[in-house]
Design a protein around this motif. Structure first.
Motif, PDB file in Angstrom:
ATOM      1  N   PHE A 159       1.472  -1.662  -6.279  1.00  0.00           N
ATOM      2  CA  PHE A 159       2.399  -2.684  -6.260  1.00  0.00           C
ATOM      3  C   PHE A 159       3.152  -2.369  -4.543  1.00  0.00           C
ATOM      4  N   LEU A 160       3.313  -1.027  -4.244  1.00  0.00           N
ATOM      5  CA  LEU A 160       3.829  -0.661  -2.968  1.00  0.00           C
ATOM      6  C   LEU A 160       2.806  -0.853  -1.973  1.00  0.00           C
ATOM      7  N   ASP A 161       1.491  -0.841  -2.245  1.00  0.00           N
ATOM      8  CA  ASP A 161       0.401  -1.171  -1.268  1.00  0.00           C
ATOM      9  C   ASP A 161       0.442  -2.527  -0.786  1.00  0.00           C
ATOM     10  N   ASN A 162       0.613  -3.369  -1.753  1.00  0.00           N
ATOM     11  CA  ASN A 162       0.993  -4.961  -1.504  1.00  0.00           C
ATOM     12  C   ASN A 162       2.221  -5.231  -0.808  1.00  0.00           C
TER      13      ASN A 162
ATOM     14  N   PHE B 283      13.776   5.596  -8.799  1.00  0.00           N
ATOM     15  CA  PHE B 283      12.963   4.691  -8.011  1.00  0.00           C
ATOM     16  C   PHE B 283      12.130   3.619  -8.756  1.00  0.00           C
ATOM     17  N   THR B 284      11.567   4.088  -9.888  1.00  0.00           N
ATOM     18  CA  THR B 284      10.657   3.430 -10.569  1.00  0.00           C
ATOM     19  C   THR B 284      11.420   2.073 -11.197  1.00  0.00           C
ATOM     20  N   LYS B 285      12.886   2.378 -11.652  1.00  0.00           N
ATOM     21  CA  LYS B 285      13.449   1.481 -12.096  1.00  0.00           C
ATOM     22  C   LYS B 285      13.769   0.200 -11.050  1.00  0.00           C
ATOM     23  N   ILE B 286      14.014   0.738  -9.902  1.00  0.00           N
ATOM     24  CA  ILE B 286      14.288  -0.229  -8.818  1.00  0.00           C
ATOM     25  C   ILE B 286      13.058  -1.006  -8.618  1.00  0.00           C
ATOM     26  N   LEU B 287      11.678  -0.386  -8.615  1.00  0.00           N
ATOM     27  CA  LEU B 287      10.317  -1.114  -8.491  1.00  0.00           C
ATOM     28  C   LEU B 287      10.442  -1.984  -9.488  1.00  0.00           C
ATOM     29  N   ASP B 288      10.870  -1.793 -10.760  1.00  0.00           N
ATOM     30  CA  ASP B 288      10.627  -2.914 -11.835  1.00  0.00           C
ATOM     31  C   ASP B 288      11.551  -4.154 -11.869  1.00  0.00           C
TER      32      ASP B 288
ATOM     33  N   GLU C   3      15.336   7.006   1.689  1.00  0.00           N
ATOM     34  CA  GLU C   3      15.665   8.381   1.364  1.00  0.00           C
ATOM     35  C   GLU C   3      14.613   9.290   0.952  1.00  0.00           C
ATOM     36  N   LEU C   4      13.864   8.588   0.181  1.00  0.00           N
ATOM     37  CA  LEU C   4      12.778   9.622  -0.364  1.00  0.00           C
ATOM     38  C   LEU C   4      11.939   9.992   0.902  1.00  0.00           C
ATOM     39  N   ALA C   5      11.715   9.386   1.794  1.00  0.00           N
ATOM     40  CA  ALA C   5      10.923   9.704   2.712  1.00  0.00           C
ATOM     41  C   ALA C   5      11.508  10.912   3.566  1.00  0.00           C
TER      42      ALA C   5
ATOM     43  N   PHE D 175       2.950  10.593  -0.590  1.00  0.00           N
ATOM     44  CA  PHE D 175       4.485  10.073  -0.571  1.00  0.00           C
ATOM     45  C   PHE D 175       4.604   9.158  -1.596  1.00  0.00           C
ATOM     46  N   GLN D 176       3.297   8.265  -1.969  1.00  0.00           N
ATOM     47  CA  GLN D 176       3.655   7.089  -2.747  1.00  0.00           C
ATOM     48  C   GLN D 176       3.769   7.861  -4.150  1.00  0.00           C
ATOM     49  N   TYR D 177       2.864   8.861  -4.383  1.00  0.00           N
ATOM     50  CA  TYR D 177       2.894   9.318  -5.574  1.00  0.00           C
ATOM     51  C   TYR D 177       4.236  10.354  -5.823  1.00  0.00           C
ATOM     52  N   PHE D 178       4.762  10.770  -4.846  1.00  0.00           N
ATOM     53  CA  PHE D 178       6.083  11.678  -4.829  1.00  0.00           C
ATOM     54  C   PHE D 178       7.205  10.619  -5.182  1.00  0.00           C
ATOM     55  N   ALA D 179       7.079   9.412  -4.409  1.00  0.00           N
ATOM     56  CA  ALA D 179       8.015   8.382  -4.855  1.00  0.00           C
ATOM     57  C   ALA D 179       8.014   7.845  -6.186  1.00  0.00           C
ATOM     58  N   VAL D 180       6.894   7.254  -6.859  1.00  0.00           N
ATOM     59  CA  VAL D 180       6.620   6.993  -8.343  1.00  0.00           C
ATOM     60  C   VAL D 180       7.060   8.029  -9.284  1.00  0.00           C
TER      61      VAL D 180
END
Length: 254
Positions: free
Chosen positions: A188-191, A222-227, A240-242, A212-217
């Motif tokens: 999803f982040l890649d897209n 953060f995953t709740k916001i992704l949903d 912030e995570l970066a 970094f993507q694995y760190f974020a998910v």
């Protein structure tokens, strides 16, 4: 002309015809624009004898001067060749065949996105769709009261979920489901963001973008916001995570 002279004249003419119609082997090769030259039929219309070409298009057939050969194949237009003395005098004569061109009419593909299993009533409208990992986990942990695995306290239930729990299969399936969800979030982040965006906006080195993507998910918030699929909020939290991730990299690689 006397009787003997007529006899010798008839005999001479008959011999001439016999010599002109002598059967011999004629050899040739088919040429065409396609590479598939094997299996072309070479038919002598007079004798009704036939042979076929090899993979390079070569053939040989018994015939006589004046016979007609027909060359026939599914992928080529059929042609006829009337044999002359020249065909027999040459070591090899060539036959040019033309491929059959089947021109298709214009194909128009229409999308009917509104027609699906739910619209047709095959699947209930509000029924949830499960991934492969979710289905396996659901099957492994579902206590099916209609099963008859034996009498147990509280009624007759399937023993499979209990066996899966004891064997550790349930825990394994939960891990697989967790990994599947993470991979889905990363896709999803890649897209959503390009590699260049990670480098220029979040200041993440190219070699560390996937990490970094694995760190974020791994971050539940953060995953709740992704949903929720809110790009503005997602980008804010990624910033912030970066910052945290870059600090971790600095500590690991001072």
């Amino acid at each position: 002309m006397n009787r003997f002279s007529g006899f010798f004249l008839v005999l001479f003419v008959s011999a001439g015809f016999a010599q002109g119609s002598a059967v011999a082997t004629v050899k040739g090769k088919v040429n065409a624009d396609l590479y598939n030259l094997e299996g072309i039929y070479v038919i002598n219309l007079k004798t009704e004898k036939a042979s076929i070409t090899d993979d390079l298009g070569y053939f040989s057939v018994n015939a006589a001067v004046g016979d007609t050969l027909v060359f026939s194949s599914i992928q080529y237009k059929s042609i006829k060749v009337a044999l002359t003395k020249e065909h027999f005098n040459s070591n090899l004569f060539f036959v040019k065949m033309t491929p059959v061109m089947n021109q298709l009419n214009e194909v128009i593909i229409k999308r009917y996105d509104h027609i699906n299993a739910r619209a047709l009533g095959i699947i209930p409208e509000n029924q949830r769709s499960f991934t492969d990992a979710e289905r396996k986990l659901r099957t492994a942990t579902d206590l099916n009261a209609s099963a008859t695995a034996g009498s147990m306290a509280g009624g007759s239930i399937s023993a499979d979920p209990l066996l899966n729990f004891i064997s550790g299969r349930t825990a394994m399936l939960k891990k697989i489901l967790k990994v599947e969800k993470k991979e889905g979030y990363i896709a999803f982040l890649d897209n959503m963001f390009t590699e260049q965006h990670y480098v220029e906006h979040f200041k993440i080195p190219v070699a560390y973008i996937k990490g970094f993507q694995y760190f974020a998910v791994d971050n539940e918030k953060f995953t709740k916001i992704l949903d929720q699929n809110n790009k503005t909020t997602i980008e804010f939290l990624l910033g912030e995570l970066a910052t945290k991730y870059i600090e971790i990299l600095k500590n690991e690689h001072p």
